[in-house]
Design an enzyme around this catalytic site. Structure first.
Site, PDB file in Angstrom:
ATOM      1  N   HIS A   1       6.911  74.874   3.874  1.00 44.76           N
ATOM      2  CA  HIS A   1       6.042  75.886   4.451  1.00 44.76           C
ATOM      3  C   HIS A   1       5.160  76.539   3.391  1.00 44.76           C
ATOM      4  CE1 HIS A   1       5.946  76.577   8.695  1.00 44.76           C
ATOM      5  NE2 HIS A   1       5.644  77.839   8.550  1.00 44.76           N
TER       6      HIS A   1
ATOM      7  N   ARG B   1       3.460  70.764   9.278  1.00 48.36           N
ATOM      8  CA  ARG B   1       4.843  71.231   9.235  1.00 48.36           C
ATOM      9  C   ARG B   1       5.700  70.073   8.733  1.00 48.36           C
ATOM     10  NH1 ARG B   1       2.644  72.746  14.231  1.00 48.36           N
ATOM     11  NH2 ARG B   1       2.514  75.010  14.614  1.00 48.36           N
TER      12      ARG B   1
ATOM     13  N   ARG C   1       2.093  74.576   3.418  1.00 53.09           N
ATOM     14  CA  ARG C   1       1.317  74.861   4.634  1.00 53.09           C
ATOM     15  C   ARG C   1       0.572  76.193   4.468  1.00 53.09           C
ATOM     16  NH1 ARG C   1       0.903  73.753  10.208  1.00 53.09           N
ATOM     17  NH2 ARG C   1       1.207  75.518  11.621  1.00 53.09           N
TER      18      ARG C   1
ATOM     19  N   HIS D   1      -2.107  76.027  15.630  1.00 46.21           N
ATOM     20  CA  HIS D   1      -1.656  77.288  16.207  1.00 46.21           C
ATOM     21  C   HIS D   1      -2.203  77.437  17.621  1.00 46.21           C
ATOM     22  CE1 HIS D   1      -1.017  79.316  12.020  1.00 46.21           C
ATOM     23  NE2 HIS D   1       0.032  78.637  12.411  1.00 46.21           N
TER      24      HIS D   1
ATOM     25  N   TYR E   1      -3.309  85.025   7.750  1.00 45.28           N
ATOM     26  CA  TYR E   1      -3.783  84.497   6.473  1.00 45.28           C
ATOM     27  C   TYR E   1      -5.024  85.235   5.974  1.00 45.28           C
ATOM     28  CZ  TYR E   1      -0.638  80.604   7.360  1.00 45.28           C
ATOM     29  OH  TYR E   1       0.472  79.847   7.601  1.00 45.28           O
TER      30      TYR E   1
ATOM     31  N   LYS F   1       4.360  71.393  17.954  1.00 44.68           N
ATOM     32  CA  LYS F   1       5.327  71.954  18.894  1.00 44.68           C
ATOM     33  C   LYS F   1       4.961  71.525  20.310  1.00 44.68           C
ATOM     34  CE  LYS F   1       6.369  75.923  15.969  1.00 44.68           C
ATOM     35  NZ  LYS F   1       6.373  77.392  15.833  1.00 44.68           N
TER      36      LYS F   1
END
Length: 308
Positions: A252, A154, A255, A278, A287, A180
């Site tokens: 993004h 990210r 990514r 994730h 994806y 995150k």
């Protein structure tokens, strides 16, 4: 406790105990302050007065703008509902609310869209465009784009890298990313990214660092300070313009392209999940969706009655 005071306490909890970034906290604040305003318009002065109907009506207000705010898309509404549900769960855990009025409220379903990836040829042109920047900035920009595409980072993770987070050992080169909630993961990088980083660290970063007061951050601006998210975005836009890449380019985008190209090359979806950071494989599985064009191509190439 008023909803506004309760919100301040909840945001402090998210920032301190869960380690959410300033960017994520700002999004929570926007969503939940709108919710507080909605509750206030109904005369609700404490969260233990909220009932499920209030929450479902708020969801409707988000979609229609009937509360005076902007009408939101399904995905933005989903994000706001997740924030509201998390806040009410927190209030129950803290013992300030006997029941959770949001527990049975589900966000509206949205249409899953395929992430927009660009072709490998466009990635290569973008890298050349980054290298075309003048002097040491070209070395920095090439290294930045190589890291973004080579790790699937990210943009916040990339600009947050410290020099010590990069291991250029030729046996197993890698970067340490903090995602995150400050969740750490180590991602391997390839030879092209290693070369770009070595060139930047030897010939580019020392020049930029000399303009500042000293910082461990890997990517620096012309004043020797850490490169911001906005400046990193501008680097990509300038590289795309120089390279003549007409597809929409954002951090993004790289990514998405990283994940899509890995899966197209045969990578297992759970491996890609770990590489992307994730929390759930469900997020990564988007994806693996295929487009109608891909379906037609596979049918034409594989079905015995497709010809004619």
């Amino acid at each position: 406790m008023s909803p506004q005071d309760a919100l301040s306490e909840y945001l402090a909890h998210l920032g301190v105990e869960r380690g959410l970034s300033e960017h994520t906290l700002a999004a929570y604040r926007r969503d939940l302050e709108r919710y507080v305003g909605f509750l206030s318009s109904r005369g609700i002065t404490a969260l233990d007065q909220v009932v499920e109907r209030d929450v479902t009506d708020y969801v409707e207000a988000l979609r229609t703008g009937s509360d005076g705010g902007s009408a939101l898309s399904a995905s933005s509404t989903n994000r706001a509902v997740v924030a509201v549900r998390g806040w009410h769960r927190f209030e129950v855990r803290e013992g300030r609310c006997p029941t959770d009025p949001a527990a049975g409220v589900r966000p509206p379903g949205g249409v899953k869209r395929l992430p927009k990836a660009i072709a490998l040829e466009d990635v290569e042109r973008l890298l050349e465009g980054a290298s075309a920047a003048e002097g040491v900035l070209g070395l920095r920009d090439r290294a930045l784009v190589e890291v973004l595409y080579g790790t699937g980072a990210r943009i916040s993770e990339a600009v947050g890298l410290a020099v010590d987070d990069v291991d250029l050992d030729r046996g197993a080169p890698s970067v340490r990313l903090f995602g995150k909630g400050r969740k750490e993961r180590v991602v391997p990088i390839g030879g092209y990214a290693v070369e770009a980083l070595e060139a930047y660290l030897v010939r580019g970063r020392p020049v930029l660092a000399g303009q500042g007061r000293g910082t461990p951050t890997l990517f620096l601006n012309q004043r020797g300070n850490p490169l911001s998210r906005q400046s990193a975005w501008a680097v990509l836009q300038a590289a795309a313009e120089r390279a003549g890449v007409t597809a929409h380019i954002s951090p993004h985008t790289l990514r998405h392209s990283y994940a899509t190209h890995l899966l197209a090359g045969g990578a297992d979806v759970r491996v890609v999940q770990e590489l992307l950071g994730h929390a759930s494989v469900t997020t990564t599985q988007i994806y693996t969706l295929v487009t109608p064009d891909t379906l037609r191509e596979v049918y034409a190439a594989s079905h015995p009655r497709a010809l004619g």
